[in-house]
Design a protein around this motif. Structure first.
Motif, PDB file in Angstrom:
ATOM      1  N   ALA A  22       0.835  -1.200   0.000  1.00 28.69           N
ATOM      2  CA  ALA A  22       0.000   0.000   0.000  1.00 28.69           C
ATOM      3  C   ALA A  22       0.877   1.261   0.000  1.00 28.69           C
ATOM      4  O   ALA A  22       0.387   2.372  -0.064  1.00 28.69           O
ATOM      5  CB  ALA A  22      -0.932   0.015   1.210  1.00 28.69           C
ATOM      6  N   HIS A  23       2.206   1.084   0.153  1.00 27.36           N
ATOM      7  CA  HIS A  23       3.132   2.243   0.069  1.00 27.36           C
ATOM      8  C   HIS A  23       3.190   2.733  -1.368  1.00 27.36           C
ATOM      9  O   HIS A  23       3.505   1.960  -2.264  1.00 27.36           O
ATOM     10  CB  HIS A  23       4.541   1.854   0.535  1.00 27.36           C
ATOM     11  N   ALA A  24       2.898   4.052  -1.559  1.00 29.26           N
ATOM     12  CA  ALA A  24       2.880   4.586  -2.926  1.00 29.26           C
ATOM     13  C   ALA A  24       4.171   5.345  -3.262  1.00 29.26           C
ATOM     14  O   ALA A  24       4.408   5.705  -4.408  1.00 29.26           O
ATOM     15  CB  ALA A  24       1.687   5.530  -3.105  1.00 29.26           C
ATOM     16  N   LEU A  25       5.006   5.616  -2.212  1.00 33.80           N
ATOM     17  CA  LEU A  25       6.215   6.429  -2.467  1.00 33.80           C
ATOM     18  C   LEU A  25       7.287   5.618  -3.178  1.00 33.80           C
ATOM     19  O   LEU A  25       7.471   4.422  -2.901  1.00 33.80           O
ATOM     20  CB  LEU A  25       6.780   6.961  -1.144  1.00 33.80           C
TER      21      LEU A  25
END
Lengths: 138, 719
Positions: free
Chosen positions: A90-93
């Motif tokens: 779920a990390h978008a960076l």
């Protein structure tokens, strides 16, 4: 060809969140894959050594040993290093994705992710990994 | 003069006459025609010389007044000798006196026998005959008129012709009254010689000149200056010649009255210059002819004395002028000093002041005025101060006095410095005092104090301000740090929020998808329709989350830029392909135009694509009908590349055109929501354009459409 006799590929889905495991596991089984699950990094490493799956879907934010560390250990272990690992996060960076690639993930998929999109990525990775499997290939 | 001779006196034998009557007549005529005594006598002698054998002759005449026999004229005898001859008739024994009265000629021979006594004649050593003049009748009465002494007749007898001539001459002389004339002439001669003696006796040079300047008479002094014989030396003669020139040059004929002039001549004996004062007086020398008597007075010494006096006078004048100049200069110096200066004599009286001092110590106004009272007060203060100096032994004295301004009465503090002026002989001559006005100095000191105080205050304030500034800086630094931290925390927070939102969103979208795919068994059409709405909303939520994350990354500077060479037409193709399904869902005409030559540019492909995609999506969303156009342009060789997206949509009101790029701003939010916009798209586009050194321009009219143009550097290489 004996591909039909060969058992379908085994997918290890790692996620500490129940529904995260359930959605992809249910859909992949529905699509004909064999599926195993693990709820944290340590369990993922044990299942990987025990089952030697064809591919691993690795969530990154996990309690205890996280997804990056688990991937690093699996990729450093010769017995598991050849298994393709798709980071599912779920990390978008970009930094999180870069770290995942750095420790050995073959691909990174950002959640939310439609199950059918994930299936496509799994099949792509399996196809890419097949020539390297050597004797495992029927 | 005549020489001494011893002569014999003998009677003369008379001889016969041989001269013709005509010759005798000529003598008679000549004598009758002549009326002067001397020329008559000379005529007779010359006639005798011509007609008889005589060689030399002397004519003697009797002067009854003096009782002497004197020379009248001579032939072959110097005139001076004639004039010099004189014999006293009282000497009756003298052979000549005897022969004079004998009436007969007598011969005087040089035999030396019968000479009673020696005597002298102008005829010298020769033998001669003495022939009495006049008739024998005459001679009977008294002494004859004179004697002829003749020589050269030889031993022969005196002829009748000689006797005839002697008688004729005697008669003629008697007729002419020769005796008186001779006496007059003698007197004149005496007077003349006396006059000459007088003239010569005068030491000043005296000259008589004729009208032409020729010298007629000159006394000894004049002769010394103006005449020189051959015996004089060369220098003398030249000096005399020069003097003659000078005198002639200055000579002029005065018609009347005496004139006075100065003449510079040379002393021939010493060569020195002599200055003469010449007094010239015209005199008549003959009938109708004037001469000039000039008396020269030697004024050389006088002139020298005069010059010396003049020189002394001039020196005196110079000394005086120098003294005056010195005094004037001193005055000038004193007057140019702005501070009061006073000079007092030993008695304490003020003897000199310069103008500034005069303003303090004199009163030009009326007496008994306030001004006078102040001046007197000043005087008293000053006198008291100077007396200090006289009381002590020191040469200088210094003190501070309070004087009054005579005009205003204001107190003027002054510093007084006095000095004694002592002469070379140690005599005290004056005291000089200079007054220095301390008012200004005191004011300056006061002012300085004030300035110093203000400066101190200012310094204190600056110090305080500096401290405050330092404090503020520290605060700001802390705040900046906190802001940084806050920003980092915000970024982290947003990242976390994004993560925590994505996880449930993953479940929502995943389960919806499972159901729509029929993984959980068949569903009804109504269920399918509702699940599609869940899916759409989940997707919208996802795009909002993605946009938020983008903005967060750009603002925190964590948005990476990856530069590569790209071909824009290809990129546009990609974008068109992505929006193809959207275009298919509209009735819009979408066109694109490219210039013939478009250079490749170096930029971040992903970001350019994101911007164009966003602009194109917006155009499609906000254009209900009409067309959308994409146009690429290249502006000049070093210019920009522009990608313009134009539509015929709803347009944007002018007042909203600036805020539209701000976060969460949309021209019509309800419409935007309906179209699935997040309100963050243009904000992200503009910030991405900035990251690529580009910009986005907007031209729009409400209800007519909009044109968004992305400008990028032709050779973009973002830092």
């Amino acid at each position: 060809m004996t591909s039909d006799k060969k058992p379908p590929p085994l997918v290890l889905v790692v996620d500490d969140v129940d529904h995260g495991r359930e959605i992809f596991a249910e859909y992949l089984e529905f699509r004909g894959f064999r599926v195993a699950t693990a709820a944290d990094g340590l369990e993922a490493i044990e299942k990987a050594h025990e089952l030697l799956p064809d591919i691993i879907l690795m969530d990154l934010s996990l309690p205890g040993i996280d997804g990056w560390e688990a991937t690093r250990r699996l990729k450093q272990d010769p017995s598991t290093s050849a298994i393709p690992i798709i980071a599912l996060t779920a990390h978008a960076l970009a930094s999180a994705h870069d770290r995942a690639r750095d420790v050995g993930c073959n691909a990174v998929v950002t959640k939310p992710c439609l199950p059918k999109d994930l299936e496509q990525e799994v099949r792509r990775q399996l196809a890419a990994a097949r020539p390297a499997e050597g004797p495992a290939q029927p | 003069m005549g020489s001494v001779a011893h002569l014999d006196v003998l009677p003369v034998p008379r001889g016969g006459g041989s001269i013709g009557a005509k010759a005798k007549l000529s003598l008679v005529d000549a004598l009758l025609a002549e009326h002067e005594v001397r020329p008559c006598a000379l005529l007779a002698l010359r006639w005798l010389a011509r007609h008889t054998g005589i060689e030399r002759a002397l004519c003697l005449a009797v002067d009854p007044e003096s009782g002497r026999l004197a020379g009248l004229t001579g032939l072959g005898v110097p005139p001076a000798a004639v004039d010099a001859f004189s014999l006293d008739l009282a000497d009756r024994a003298h052979p000549l006196v005897v022969s004079l009265s004998g009436g007969e000629p007598v011969a005087f021979h040089d035999s030396g026998q019968t000479v009673p006594r020696p005597f002298e004649t102008p005829l010298g050593h020769s033998s001669f005959h003495a022939v009495p003049l006049g008739s024998s009748q005459h001679l009977q009465q008294e002494l004859g008129p004179g004697l002829l002494l003749l020589t050269g007749a030889g031993d022969g007898p005196v002829t009748e012709d000689v006797l005839w001539a002697a008688e004729l001459l005697g008669t003629r002389l008697a007729a002419l009254g020769y005796r008186r004339i001779q006496a007059d002439e003698r007197r004149h001669k005496r007077e003349r010689s006396l006059l000459l003696a007088v003239i010569h006796a005068v030491t000043d040079p005296i000259l008589l000149t004729d009208a032409d300047g020729r010298i007629l008479i000159a006394n000894a002094g004049a002769e010394t200056l103006l005449t020189a014989g051959e015996e004089k030396r060369e220098g003398w003669r030249r000096a005399v010649a020069l003097n003659n020139m000078l005198f002639s040059a200055s000579h002029f004929t005065a018609e009347s009255g005496p004139t006075r002039r100065e003449l510079l001549l040379v002393d021939p004996s010493e060569g020195k210059e002599l200055l003469f004062e010449v007094l010239s007086t015209p005199v008549a020398i003959r009938a109708g002819e004037n001469g000039i008597v000039s008396v020269l007075r030697n004024v050389t010494d006088l002139r020298r004395a005069t010059e010396e006096i003049e020189e002394n006078y001039r020196r005196l004048r110079l000394a005086e002028a120098a003294t005056r100049a010195e005094r004037d200069r001193l005055d000038l110096i004193l007057n140019s000093v702005l501070e009061p200066i006073l000079v007092t004599d030993p008695a304490g009286n003020i003897v000199r002041m310069n103008p500034p001092a005069e303003r303090m110590f004199t009163f030009p106004g009326r007496r008994n005025s306030e001004v006078e009272r102040r001046v007197q007060a000043n005087d008293a203060v000053f006198t008291s101060f100077v007396s200090n100096l006289y009381a002590g032994q020191s040469l200088r004295w210094r003190g501070e006095l309070n004087l009054l301004d005579p005009r205003t009465g204001a107190t003027i503090p002054v510093e007084a410095i006095s000095g004694r002026v002592v002469s070379k002989h140690g005599e005290e001559t004056a005291v000089v005092t200079i007054l220095h006005d301390l008012t200004e100095a005191m004011e300056k000191a006061l002012l300085y104090e004030q300035v110093k105080r203000h400066s101190e205050e200012l310094r204190e304030k600056v110090r305080e301000a500096t401290a405050e500034l330092a404090e503020q800086n520290e605060l700001l630094r802390r705040q900046a740090f906190q802001l940084e931290q806050a920003s980092a925390l915000k970024s982290q927070f947003l990242a976390n929020v994004s993560h925590e939102l994505r996880t449930p969103l993953n479940a929502i979208m995943g389960y919806t998808h499972l159901m729509l795919e029929g993984v959980s068994g068949a569903i009804s059409a109504a269920q399918q329709d509702k699940l599609a709405r869940v899916d759409a909303n989940a997707r919208h939520l996802l795009s909002v989350i993605n946009d938020l994350l983008d903005i967060t990354r750009i603002e925190s500077g964590k948005m990476p830029v990856q530069v590569e060479r790209i071909r824009l037409p290809e990129l546009i193709d990609e974008v068109m392909t992505e929006v193809e399904p959207v275009i298919a869902g509209t009735r819009l005409a979408v066109t694109r135009s490219l210039p013939e030559e478009l250079p490749d540019i170096e930029t971040d492909r992903q970001k350019v694509k994101q911007i164009v995609l966003n602009l194109l999506s917006n155009a499609l969303k906000f254009t209900p009908e009409g067309s959308v156009a994409i146009r690429l342009d290249h502006h000049g060789p070093a210019g920009e590349i522009s990608i313009a997206v134009s539509d015929t949509g709803i347009g944007i009101a002018e007042e909203n055109q600036k805020t539209i790029f701000e976060a969460f701003e949309q021209a019509d939010s309800s419409y935007a929501r309906r179209q699935g916009g997040t309100g963050l798209g243009l904000t992200i586009c503009r910030r991405l354009a900035s990251l690529l050194d580009g910009r986005i321009a907007l031209a729009s009219r409400l209800g007519e459409g909009s044109t968004f143009t992305l400008f990028l550097p032709a050779n973009s290489r973002p830092a």
